[in-house]
Design a protein around this motif. Structure first.
Motif, PDB file in Angstrom:
ATOM      1  N   ILE A 185      13.999  54.846  36.127  1.00  0.00           N
ATOM      2  CA  ILE A 185      14.092  53.385  35.976  1.00  0.00           C
ATOM      3  C   ILE A 185      15.518  52.952  36.316  1.00  0.00           C
ATOM      4  O   ILE A 185      16.470  53.364  35.667  1.00  0.00           O
ATOM      5  CB  ILE A 185      13.759  52.954  34.536  1.00  0.00           C
ATOM      6  N   LEU A 186      15.625  52.121  37.347  1.00  0.00           N
ATOM      7  CA  LEU A 186      16.935  51.580  37.739  1.00  0.00           C
ATOM      8  C   LEU A 186      17.017  50.131  37.258  1.00  0.00           C
ATOM      9  O   LEU A 186      16.142  49.323  37.564  1.00  0.00           O
ATOM     10  CB  LEU A 186      17.089  51.616  39.267  1.00  0.00           C
ATOM     11  N   ALA A 187      18.052  49.819  36.498  1.00  0.00           N
ATOM     12  CA  ALA A 187      18.282  48.423  36.102  1.00  0.00           C
ATOM     13  C   ALA A 187      19.392  47.862  36.971  1.00  0.00           C
ATOM     14  O   ALA A 187      20.444  48.482  37.113  1.00  0.00           O
ATOM     15  CB  ALA A 187      18.664  48.351  34.637  1.00  0.00           C
ATOM     16  N   ILE A 188      19.127  46.713  37.580  1.00  0.00           N
ATOM     17  CA  ILE A 188      20.172  46.030  38.343  1.00  0.00           C
ATOM     18  C   ILE A 188      20.627  44.853  37.480  1.00  0.00           C
ATOM     19  O   ILE A 188      19.836  43.949  37.193  1.00  0.00           O
ATOM     20  CB  ILE A 188      19.646  45.542  39.702  1.00  0.00           C
ATOM     21  N   ILE A 189      21.876  44.924  37.023  1.00  0.00           N
ATOM     22  CA  ILE A 189      22.381  43.841  36.178  1.00  0.00           C
ATOM     23  C   ILE A 189      23.437  43.056  36.943  1.00  0.00           C
ATOM     24  O   ILE A 189      24.061  43.576  37.869  1.00  0.00           O
ATOM     25  CB  ILE A 189      22.948  44.359  34.836  1.00  0.00           C
ATOM     26  N   GLY A 190      23.596  41.828  36.552  1.00  0.00           N
ATOM     27  CA  GLY A 190      24.586  40.995  37.225  1.00  0.00           C
ATOM     28  C   GLY A 190      24.419  39.566  36.774  1.00  0.00           C
ATOM     29  O   GLY A 190      23.371  39.201  36.226  1.00  0.00           O
ATOM     30  N   PRO A 191      25.444  38.737  36.992  1.00  0.00           N
ATOM     31  CA  PRO A 191      25.344  37.346  36.556  1.00  0.00           C
ATOM     32  C   PRO A 191      24.348  36.563  37.411  1.00  0.00           C
ATOM     33  O   PRO A 191      23.892  37.054  38.446  1.00  0.00           O
ATOM     34  CB  PRO A 191      26.767  36.812  36.746  1.00  0.00           C
ATOM     35  N   ASN A 192      24.035  35.349  36.994  1.00  0.00           N
ATOM     36  CA  ASN A 192      23.152  34.461  37.762  1.00  0.00           C
ATOM     37  C   ASN A 192      23.704  34.249  39.162  1.00  0.00           C
ATOM     38  O   ASN A 192      24.914  34.111  39.328  1.00  0.00           O
ATOM     39  CB  ASN A 192      23.088  33.084  37.082  1.00  0.00           C
ATOM     40  N   ALA A 224      22.818  49.631  37.991  1.00  0.00           N
ATOM     41  CA  ALA A 224      23.685  49.166  39.075  1.00  0.00           C
ATOM     42  C   ALA A 224      24.185  47.775  38.709  1.00  0.00           C
ATOM     43  O   ALA A 224      23.419  46.974  38.173  1.00  0.00           O
ATOM     44  CB  ALA A 224      22.916  49.119  40.383  1.00  0.00           C
ATOM     45  N   VAL A 225      25.457  47.520  38.983  1.00  0.00           N
ATOM     46  CA  VAL A 225      26.002  46.192  38.694  1.00  0.00           C
ATOM     47  C   VAL A 225      26.152  45.451  40.015  1.00  0.00           C
ATOM     48  O   VAL A 225      26.773  45.954  40.952  1.00  0.00           O
ATOM     49  CB  VAL A 225      27.374  46.275  37.988  1.00  0.00           C
ATOM     50  N   MET A 226      25.530  44.274  40.072  1.00  0.00           N
ATOM     51  CA  MET A 226      25.546  43.499  41.297  1.00  0.00           C
ATOM     52  C   MET A 226      26.265  42.172  41.050  1.00  0.00           C
ATOM     53  O   MET A 226      25.903  41.431  40.136  1.00  0.00           O
ATOM     54  CB  MET A 226      24.104  43.233  41.718  1.00  0.00           C
ATOM     55  N   ILE A 227      27.293  41.923  41.830  1.00  0.00           N
ATOM     56  CA  ILE A 227      28.052  40.675  41.674  1.00  0.00           C
ATOM     57  C   ILE A 227      28.328  40.118  43.074  1.00  0.00           C
ATOM     58  O   ILE A 227      28.718  40.861  43.975  1.00  0.00           O
ATOM     59  CB  ILE A 227      29.373  40.924  40.904  1.00  0.00           C
ATOM     60  N   ARG A 258      33.256  53.392  31.665  1.00  0.00           N
ATOM     61  CA  ARG A 258      34.147  53.690  32.802  1.00  0.00           C
ATOM     62  C   ARG A 258      33.784  52.808  34.005  1.00  0.00           C
ATOM     63  O   ARG A 258      33.334  53.308  35.036  1.00  0.00           O
ATOM     64  CB  ARG A 258      34.030  55.176  33.168  1.00  0.00           C
ATOM     65  N   PRO A 259      33.925  51.488  33.858  1.00  0.00           N
ATOM     66  CA  PRO A 259      33.594  50.597  34.986  1.00  0.00           C
ATOM     67  C   PRO A 259      34.469  50.904  36.195  1.00  0.00           C
ATOM     68  O   PRO A 259      35.630  51.283  36.048  1.00  0.00           O
ATOM     69  CB  PRO A 259      33.889  49.195  34.423  1.00  0.00           C
ATOM     70  N   GLY A 260      33.889  50.739  37.369  1.00  0.00           N
ATOM     71  CA  GLY A 260      34.590  51.123  38.592  1.00  0.00           C
ATOM     72  C   GLY A 260      35.499  50.046  39.137  1.00  0.00           C
ATOM     73  O   GLY A 260      36.270  50.293  40.063  1.00  0.00           O
ATOM     74  N   SER A 261      35.373  48.820  38.620  1.00  0.00           N
ATOM     75  CA  SER A 261      36.218  47.750  39.134  1.00  0.00           C
ATOM     76  C   SER A 261      36.434  46.717  38.033  1.00  0.00           C
ATOM     77  O   SER A 261      35.741  46.714  37.014  1.00  0.00           O
ATOM     78  CB  SER A 261      35.562  47.089  40.347  1.00  0.00           C
ATOM     79  N   LYS A 262      37.418  45.839  38.267  1.00  0.00           N
ATOM     80  CA  LYS A 262      37.748  44.824  37.264  1.00  0.00           C
ATOM     81  C   LYS A 262      36.545  43.887  37.028  1.00  0.00           C
ATOM     82  O   LYS A 262      36.260  43.511  35.891  1.00  0.00           O
ATOM     83  CB  LYS A 262      38.956  44.011  37.743  1.00  0.00           C
ATOM     84  N   ASP A 309      34.756  43.248  33.532  1.00  0.00           N
ATOM     85  CA  ASP A 309      34.578  41.886  33.015  1.00  0.00           C
ATOM     86  C   ASP A 309      33.133  41.642  32.621  1.00  0.00           C
ATOM     87  O   ASP A 309      32.847  41.150  31.537  1.00  0.00           O
ATOM     88  CB  ASP A 309      34.923  40.875  34.121  1.00  0.00           C
ATOM     89  N   PHE A 310      32.212  42.009  33.530  1.00  0.00           N
ATOM     90  CA  PHE A 310      30.801  41.707  33.309  1.00  0.00           C
ATOM     91  C   PHE A 310      30.226  42.486  32.124  1.00  0.00           C
ATOM     92  O   PHE A 310      29.392  41.960  31.386  1.00  0.00           O
ATOM     93  CB  PHE A 310      29.974  41.984  34.586  1.00  0.00           C
ATOM     94  N   VAL A 311      30.692  43.737  31.941  1.00  0.00           N
ATOM     95  CA  VAL A 311      30.104  44.531  30.849  1.00  0.00           C
ATOM     96  C   VAL A 311      30.808  44.281  29.513  1.00  0.00           C
ATOM     97  O   VAL A 311      30.565  44.973  28.538  1.00  0.00           O
ATOM     98  CB  VAL A 311      30.062  46.048  31.172  1.00  0.00           C
TER      99      VAL A 311
END
Lengths: 231, 359
Positions: free
Chosen positions: B29-36, B202-205, B221-225, B229-231
């Motif tokens: 199960i892959l969850a793609i999270i990210g803001p609107n 996966a984080v999508m922005i 351990r987020p890979g970027s700022k 921020d998002f997590v």
């Protein structure tokens, strides 16, 4: 006042003692109106659905024309049907003038825009999520249309009722195209007009009551089908 | 295995979607999270063949579906669940049986099995229009699973559900997905939903997948700022690594030195990420194993979930979460001086510039 009451009394007697002439008029009326409604449904429902779903140039103008067609004056339809079906008209070769076929054609022209317009409105009122949902469930185009029609069945039945109602009670076009020929093209509405003009109010009232009863029975059946879905 | 490579779709002025690489193993199960507005639903629509990308490839179980001629066959192996389910004006049974009918299959008990799995057997002959929102979601899920698809696409399926009902549905859903070994792609902006359901995340922005990893890695351990921020990592400070001893980095932040464990080199400019729950507050410097101790002034105290969040000024701003009990025991008040401590291993560093790197 008495002649009206007497007319009703005789009319009721005639109604329950259906003679062969009245029965023939009744059968022809039903045959023409039901067949014309069926043909108009076959044309109107798919056409309305396609116009509603597809995007194409001049769509709004076509919808406006259909909406205008929903209020076509029957005498105008009758006039043009006579012109087209007359011996020298473009459809004269069909030899349909003063025949039940010509009357059916005129009634289809009256009912088809009504059924098309109401079907179009029904399909346009479908939730836009329907289309992605049905595709995501693995439907083919044909299956999608079938499920869509099932989805709008109540509105389609309302369109059928409206279409049938518009032609069973119509007199102008069938009178002009059919000619009200006894035993051939005489239907309930034209016969009622004729008997009224001749002063035979009892027969005219009887025919009127038969027309009302028949219209009520057909609409009752359609309404039962429609409302049985809405439990 | 599902693999997306170099997928590009441009909506001028609205969204510029570019997915360098995104993959999910079979049965996971892959969850793609990210803001609107980050392009999650657009990506799902592309996978479901509702939208055509400008270019790129999408390999599903070894086949590039953009080149596939029989798209219907792919759709029939996939189920898409929308955030607002559309149920047909039929009974619950007919709704769930519809995908079987469309495939010319007979119901040999599959519908009853789904009714049972999703706990809606009592609604079998009810009209869909009479159901509550929660029941509609269950029917929609049962309908999606009845054909035992190979791939399930979920687009914010719990959006309008209350939290108690959502928890029970997510738990049932995970059990059913795992039971049937169905590959699942799940799009949401709710991190708790994603954590409860997914194996990988996966984080999508802004139309890009910035990081794909296990949920723990994403959150600690987020890979970027942007991902940090998002997590919900509130303390993100900048500074250079001024000294290095083995894996231990000393980072200068204004006049303070923070210690962190990292592979980065001396001289690297980094973002320092500290999660609020990794900071401990006390009245005096404790002799615990934490290497970072800073005297701080409490500048704000506010309720946060079931705890309290403190905003501290230690020369730099630091967010800390504490229990209500700690607030009471330490008698914490705005303006009070306290000591904030955290371990060097609790500090996560992101090298400046890496936020531009998409996976």
């Amino acid at each position: 006042m008495n002649f009206i009451l007497e007319g009703f009394r005789k009319g009721v007697i005639l109604l329950f003692g259906l003679n062969s002439e009245v029965l023939a008029v009744l059968k022809l009326s039903l045959y023409i109106s039901i067949l014309a409604t069926f043909i108009a449904v076959c044309i109107g429902v798919p056409l309305g659905s396609i116009i509603a779903i597809k995007k194409f140039p001049l769509k709004k103008i076509i919808i406006a024309l259909i909406n205008t067609g929903m209020g076509l004056p029957p005498v105008v339809v009758g006039l043009f049907a006579v012109l087209f079906l007359s011996r020298n008209g473009p459809l004269g070769f069909l030899q349909w003038l003063y025949t039940p076929k010509g009357m059916i054609l005129a009634q289809v022209i009256i009912a088809a825009p009504i059924i098309t317009g109401l079907s179009l409105a029904a399909v346009q009122s479908v939730d836009p999520r329907f289309y992605q949902q049905i595709l995501s469930l693995g439907a083919t185009t044909r299956q999608s249309i079938w499920v869509l029609l099932k989805e709008i069945r109540l509105s389609v039945l309302a369109a059928v009722i409206a279409g049938f109602g518009s032609i069973i009670s119509e007199v102008g076009a069938v009178m002009m195209v059919g000619g009200n020929i006894k035993g051939q093209t005489r239907v309930l509405t034209t016969a009622t007009v004729l008997e009224t003009n001749m002063g035979n109010f009892d027969i005219a009232i009887a025919l009127g009551l038969i027309l009302l009863t028949m219209s009520f029975i057909v609409n009752l059946a359609l309404t039962f089908i429609q409302q049985s879905e809405d439990r | 295995m599902i693999e997306i490579k170099n997928l590009k779709l441009d909506f001028p002025g609205r969204l510029n979607l570019f997915i360098n690489k995104l993959s999910v193993e079979k049965g996971r199960i892959l969850a793609i999270i990210g803001p609107n507005g980050s392009g999650k639903t657009t990506l799902l629509n592309i996978i479901a063949l509702f939208q055509k990308p400008d270019n790129g490839s999408l390999e599903i179980f070894g086949e590039n579906i953009f080149n596939m001629k029989d798209k219907l066959a792919f759709r029939r192996e996939t189920s898409f669940i929308f955030s607002q389910p559309y149920l047909f004006n039929e009974t619950v049974y007919n709704n769930i049986a519809l995908p079987l009918c469309l495939r010319g299959m007979h119901d040999t008990g599959a519908v009853d099995e789904m009714l049972d799995l999703f706990k809606i057997s009592r609604l079998k002959m009810n009209l869909a229009a009479t159901l509550s929102q929660g029941e509609k979601h269950r029917v929609s899920l049962a309908r999606a699973f009845v054909t035992k698809p190979k791939l399930i696409l979920l687009d914010e399926p719990f959006l309008s559900l209350d939290s108690r009902f959502k928890e029970s549905l997510i738990s049932d859903l995970r059990r059913i997905i795992k039971l049937n070994k169905i590959t699942t792609i799940f799009v949401t902006q709710d991190q708790s939903e994603a954590l409860a359901l997914c194996d990988t995340m996966a984080v999508m922005i802004n139309g890009r997948v910035l990081q794909q990893a296990g949920p723990e890695d994403i959150f600690t351990r987020p890979g970027s700022k942007e991902v940090a921020d998002f997590v919900g990592i509130e303390t993100i400070i900048e500074g250079p690594i001024c000294k290095k001893e083995g894996n231990l980095c000393f980072i200068k932040v204004k006049d303070k030195i923070l210690e962190a464990v990292s592979e980065y080199s001396e001289g690297d400019d980094v973002f320092i990420c500290i999660r609020p729950e990794d900071v401990v507050v006390s009245k005096h410097i404790d002799t615990n194993s934490a290497r970072n101790h800073f005297k701080a002034i409490i500048i704000n105290i506010e309720p946060w979930r079931l705890e309290y969040k403190l905003s501290l000024d230690c020369g730099f701003n630091l967010a800390v979460s504490v229990t209500a009990q700690s607030v009471k025991n330490l008698d914490l008040r705005i303006g009070q001086e306290i000591v904030a401590s955290f371990k060097a291993t609790a500090v996560h560093l992101i090298r400046r510039g890496s936020q531009d790197d998409t996976i």
